[in-house]
Design a protein around this motif. Sequence first.
Motif, mmCIF file in Angstrom:
data_model
loop_
_atom_site.group_PDB
_atom_site.id
_atom_site.type_symbol
_atom_site.label_atom_id
_atom_site.label_comp_id
_atom_site.label_asym_id
_atom_site.label_seq_id
_atom_site.Cartn_x
_atom_site.Cartn_y
_atom_site.Cartn_z
ATOM 1 N N GLN A 208 0.751 -1.215 -0.088
ATOM 2 C CA GLN A 208 0.110 -0.083 0.183
ATOM 3 C C GLN A 208 0.790 1.174 0.139
ATOM 4 O O GLN A 208 0.545 2.276 -0.751
ATOM 5 C CB GLN A 208 -0.879 0.287 1.243
ATOM 6 C CG GLN A 208 -2.055 -0.931 1.203
ATOM 7 C CD GLN A 208 -2.941 -1.050 2.291
ATOM 8 O OE1 GLN A 208 -2.646 -0.193 3.194
ATOM 9 N NE2 GLN A 208 -3.741 -2.124 2.445
ATOM 10 N N TYR A 213 -2.933 -1.682 -3.781
ATOM 11 C CA TYR A 213 -3.843 -1.875 -3.385
ATOM 12 C C TYR A 213 -4.471 -3.261 -3.923
ATOM 13 O O TYR A 213 -4.214 -3.717 -4.853
ATOM 14 C CB TYR A 213 -4.869 -0.967 -2.962
ATOM 15 C CG TYR A 213 -4.489 0.317 -1.994
ATOM 16 C CD1 TYR A 213 -4.814 0.370 -0.924
ATOM 17 C CD2 TYR A 213 -3.719 1.266 -2.913
ATOM 18 C CE1 TYR A 213 -4.467 1.419 -0.093
ATOM 19 C CE2 TYR A 213 -3.142 2.303 -2.066
ATOM 20 C CZ TYR A 213 -3.416 2.408 -0.917
ATOM 21 O OH TYR A 213 -3.038 3.481 0.052
ATOM 22 N N VAL A 317 -13.022 9.823 10.310
ATOM 23 C CA VAL A 317 -12.860 8.983 9.226
ATOM 24 C C VAL A 317 -14.509 8.440 8.988
ATOM 25 O O VAL A 317 -14.701 8.651 7.642
ATOM 26 C CB VAL A 317 -12.281 7.802 9.481
ATOM 27 C CG1 VAL A 317 -12.415 6.754 8.262
ATOM 28 C CG2 VAL A 317 -10.732 8.053 9.514
ATOM 29 N N LEU A 494 -9.701 1.951 1.306
ATOM 30 C CA LEU A 494 -8.431 2.599 2.011
ATOM 31 C C LEU A 494 -7.702 3.548 0.727
ATOM 32 O O LEU A 494 -7.313 4.468 1.174
ATOM 33 C CB LEU A 494 -7.564 1.386 2.332
ATOM 34 C CG LEU A 494 -7.925 0.427 3.523
ATOM 35 C CD1 LEU A 494 -6.746 -0.310 3.924
ATOM 36 C CD2 LEU A 494 -7.986 1.644 4.878
ATOM 37 N N LYS A 495 -7.919 2.898 -0.576
ATOM 38 C CA LYS A 495 -7.132 3.800 -1.486
ATOM 39 C C LYS A 495 -7.916 5.135 -1.639
ATOM 40 O O LYS A 495 -7.495 5.957 -2.202
ATOM 41 C CB LYS A 495 -7.499 2.798 -2.632
ATOM 42 C CG LYS A 495 -6.502 3.557 -4.019
ATOM 43 C CD LYS A 495 -6.672 2.464 -5.092
ATOM 44 C CE LYS A 495 -5.848 3.055 -6.293
ATOM 45 N NZ LYS A 495 -5.875 2.166 -7.373
ATOM 46 N N SER A 498 -7.439 7.366 1.891
ATOM 47 C CA SER A 498 -6.003 7.489 2.521
ATOM 48 C C SER A 498 -5.739 8.900 1.990
ATOM 49 O O SER A 498 -5.128 9.828 2.685
ATOM 50 C CB SER A 498 -5.084 6.649 1.677
ATOM 51 O OG SER A 498 -5.375 5.134 2.443
ATOM 52 N N CYS A 501 -7.045 11.597 4.597
ATOM 53 C CA CYS A 501 -6.919 11.130 5.938
ATOM 54 C C CYS A 501 -5.725 11.013 6.511
ATOM 55 O O CYS A 501 -5.337 11.334 7.532
ATOM 56 C CB CYS A 501 -7.793 10.009 6.444
ATOM 57 S SG CYS A 501 -9.635 10.169 6.196
ATOM 58 N N SER A 502 -4.662 10.573 5.532
ATOM 59 C CA SER A 502 -3.366 10.035 5.826
ATOM 60 C C SER A 502 -2.484 10.911 6.498
ATOM 61 O O SER A 502 -1.751 11.032 7.655
ATOM 62 C CB SER A 502 -2.603 9.404 4.805
ATOM 63 O OG SER A 502 -2.653 10.228 3.786
ATOM 64 N N LEU A 505 -3.567 11.499 10.407
ATOM 65 C CA LEU A 505 -3.228 10.422 11.146
ATOM 66 C C LEU A 505 -2.132 10.781 12.234
ATOM 67 O O LEU A 505 -2.134 10.267 13.465
ATOM 68 C CB LEU A 505 -3.280 9.325 10.487
ATOM 69 C CG LEU A 505 -4.351 8.836 9.661
ATOM 70 C CD1 LEU A 505 -4.147 7.541 8.958
ATOM 71 C CD2 LEU A 505 -5.579 8.453 10.947
ATOM 72 N N GLU A 523 -1.957 3.545 12.181
ATOM 73 C CA GLU A 523 -2.369 3.084 10.806
ATOM 74 C C GLU A 523 -3.286 1.825 11.167
ATOM 75 O O GLU A 523 -4.255 1.741 10.053
ATOM 76 C CB GLU A 523 -1.128 2.848 10.192
ATOM 77 C CG GLU A 523 -0.178 3.847 9.886
ATOM 78 C CD GLU A 523 0.800 4.211 11.009
ATOM 79 O OE1 GLU A 523 0.604 3.557 11.921
ATOM 80 O OE2 GLU A 523 1.693 5.083 10.434
ATOM 81 N N PHE A 526 -6.802 3.117 11.912
ATOM 82 C CA PHE A 526 -7.589 3.694 10.647
ATOM 83 C C PHE A 526 -8.185 2.520 10.027
ATOM 84 O O PHE A 526 -9.278 2.691 9.584
ATOM 85 C CB PHE A 526 -6.677 4.603 9.966
ATOM 86 C CG PHE A 526 -7.159 4.869 8.549
ATOM 87 C CD1 PHE A 526 -7.990 5.738 8.566
ATOM 88 C CD2 PHE A 526 -6.423 4.516 7.375
ATOM 89 C CE1 PHE A 526 -8.464 5.816 7.308
ATOM 90 C CE2 PHE A 526 -6.743 4.531 6.361
ATOM 91 C CZ PHE A 526 -8.127 5.442 6.307
ATOM 92 N N GLU A 527 -7.456 1.646 9.807
ATOM 93 C CA GLU A 527 -8.034 0.349 8.959
ATOM 94 C C GLU A 527 -9.216 -0.302 9.655
ATOM 95 O O GLU A 527 -10.113 -0.760 9.067
ATOM 96 C CB GLU A 527 -6.973 -0.465 8.619
ATOM 97 C CG GLU A 527 -5.843 -0.045 7.732
ATOM 98 C CD GLU A 527 -4.727 -0.833 7.187
ATOM 99 O OE1 GLU A 527 -4.962 -2.159 7.563
ATOM 100 O OE2 GLU A 527 -3.982 -0.714 6.417
#
Length: 857
Positions: A208, A213, A317, A494-495, A498, A501-502, A505, A523, A526-527
């Motif tokens: 990732q 992904y 999120v 996630l793709k 991200s 949001c990344s 984080l 991380e 988040f997932e």
Amino acid sequence: SNLMASSHSRTGELMGEFGRLYEQQYAVALFNKMRFDLEGGGGPQNQLLHRKVPLKNKSIFSGALFQYLEENKKWRNRFLFIPDSYNINYYENKQAHDRGLHPKGTINCAGYRVLTSMEEYLELLNTSLPGVKAKVGSSSFLKCATQFPLILWHPYARHYYFYVVTEKEQQKWSAVFQDCVRHTNNGLSEECKVQTPAFTDAVRLYRQAHGHYGTWDMMCGTPPQILANLVMETLLPEMRDLITPKLKGKMHERQRNWMLISDAVYGLVQSQTQAQYEAVVQSCEAGRPPLETTIRTDMDQIITSKEHVTSKIRALVLPKAEKLLKVSIQPYISSILDALMEPTSRGFFEVKDLFFRELVDMSKNLLNDGNKEKLGEHMDKISMLAFHPVKMQSCYEKVETLSLEGLQQRFDVSSPSVFVQRAQILMREQMDDAVYTFEQLLHKSLEGQEQEDLSKTIQGCQDRVIKKFDYDSSTVRKKFFREALLQIFIPYMLKQLSPSCSAELPSFQELIFEDFSRFILVENIFEEVVLHTVMKDIMLAVKEAAVQRRHNLYRDSIVLTDSDPNLLLLGENPPIDWAEEYGGGQEEVDGENTGDPEVQKRRRVKQVVSMIQIEGNASVLPNESSLEVPAVDDIPEEGTEVRSDTSLSQKSEKQVSNGTKEDVKKNAVDDKPPTNRSVLKEEESTTERSLQGTEIKSAIDCAIQEIEKAVQEEEHEARTQKTAESSSLKEETAAEDVKPTSSCEEGARINPADTNKDTTSSTEKPSDSPVLEVEAVTSSEQQENHITASTQESHTENPIAPSQHDNSGFQSPTNEAAEEEQQGGKKELSFHLCMVQKKDVFVLCIINMINQCIFLT
């Protein structure tokens, strides 16, 4: 040198980044495992028992076929042996395996694909090297003698080429190879509750981070193999740019050189990843005790801190995730679930039907000849039903129709093969659980049971197992559907989330105490938030399918907890050796107590799939010893007996009224490898006799053709004189008994029926057959008669014994047919020698050659 430096550099970079991710995920996985052990997971409990070591003292398959050797660019006969590891070992011949010699090579099938056509292979080959396109039949190093190739293709490693002589052989070998690929692809042990999750999460996060992904086809094999695939994924484009301009020669030579270079680089990378991965794991295991101490001491504080951080990340999120879910996920959940349920459920239903059919066949056979010895023979076969690749192939084929057409690009699913192989592994486990449970129930019921109650006992155990199978099948399939939907949707979400949001984080890391920072990673949280967002809709879709009783799924409200506590106690019992316990140990032979432990180990190993020679197989190549796998219903297991007589062998192929094959009880074929030199010599002599029989057969056929020409010439000369001589011959016959010539007398010893027939026809019907003159025997004729007499004496005094089966369970491909045709050829030869009196020197030389061949046997 540039290529080696590039591969070393790429491997070092990847392993450095992977090692950092693995250390992080190792601590998280350890915390999750200890928390799960403390709190418990809940959920439905399996009703079927699970076999801990299913393939103890078992091998899967063995046999011979033709393999293409890259070293000398020729096809050679090779003996293949597949142990319980599912790695393919190939030997020079069967004797080399039986002697315990090292194999010529070993094939680890992880990542391979089994191909059965040159068109499919060349299509894949064209994609490996841009600018080099091949056409069917253009590659000289791939010219097969038959139209039934078997090719093991790998995107990075060496390709392996085999061929067989019949389509049936191809189908059965293909099923075996596919089972090897299926098993070795599943190289990550689920028993490792810390290392396996840490490894998979580290690989996923690495991909990732590089923009990859979704599912990955090369996530197969052991961890070093997967890491080598990860390196080659980035190294392969560089190799193409570096190597392609330097490849010279014809098209097929460039392709061949490219494959050899890729295989060499792949092997080098794998050796590097092996060493570095072991070092990373060893370092993490060394630091495990202090981590466990911290987790036990601060478990409550760690959980509280994690829940606090999770609530903060969820607030960030959740709005974005719900919007994405409503627009891009919910409309597709139902259609994807239907695409998964239909083929998967048909596969599990086929597993149930196969299990039911095997038990019904056993019950029918025991009605006619019902005793515990016979029951032991049947149960010895059924115990390994789940690992019989040929019989299980009908189940696997059902799920291979799974298709996600139109959804792969949207959700970044490379191919459905990941889900197909996972479903097939679950089907095999479910079959083995059902078989193992039935074994334990039946064994317990037979204690103190009378022989007359066998069928009733089997029926009762069968009904109990079928009910438990239906419940466990529903539980396993629902879990598989949920996991498959998550594998499809989570990477896509996630793709999409991200990028937005990344960036925010890392700020949440400040909310975590430093002492707990190894067990709480933003991380991962988040997932988890994204997963819980979509999990509600997935659970609802699967629940609705169960409520509607679609595909025989049970509702979640139906929970069987400890429904059969006595059965769980049976699961602690040792494995049952049916052949030993109910067969009285009749398989013990001389040499069992030899001092060599390797010999004893090989003798104890039983083969799941046994092989026999198919009678009447006309398509046999010269020096061919490829043994054909019988059809599903024809495959005998260990202890199955085969008759050497041709008529009985053909009779054994017919089905009886109850749908099973007739038991063949004479000339047993023992699948155990030999234990002493005398058995090895017997196997070698059997092989030599089969080859000599083939040579003698061809020599006899050629000689008979030449003799027939001489007979025709004699007949032509005789017909010119038959009118005048026939009357005088009749008078002589009426006056006195005319005895046949010396050669005819000797011929009558071998085939009196043919001689009497010829004598009658010569006296009663002179117009239909030639008349032989009684002349003085010349010196050449005396020599001829002497040779004939000695030949026929050897036929009378030393008849050729029927071919004996070797102790390995495999017949030589041509020994029976060659010896039968050899005997027929001798009788036909003696008849022609009786008919021919005047022969030239050329015919006499042929006769000498034939007699020498016959004496050799």
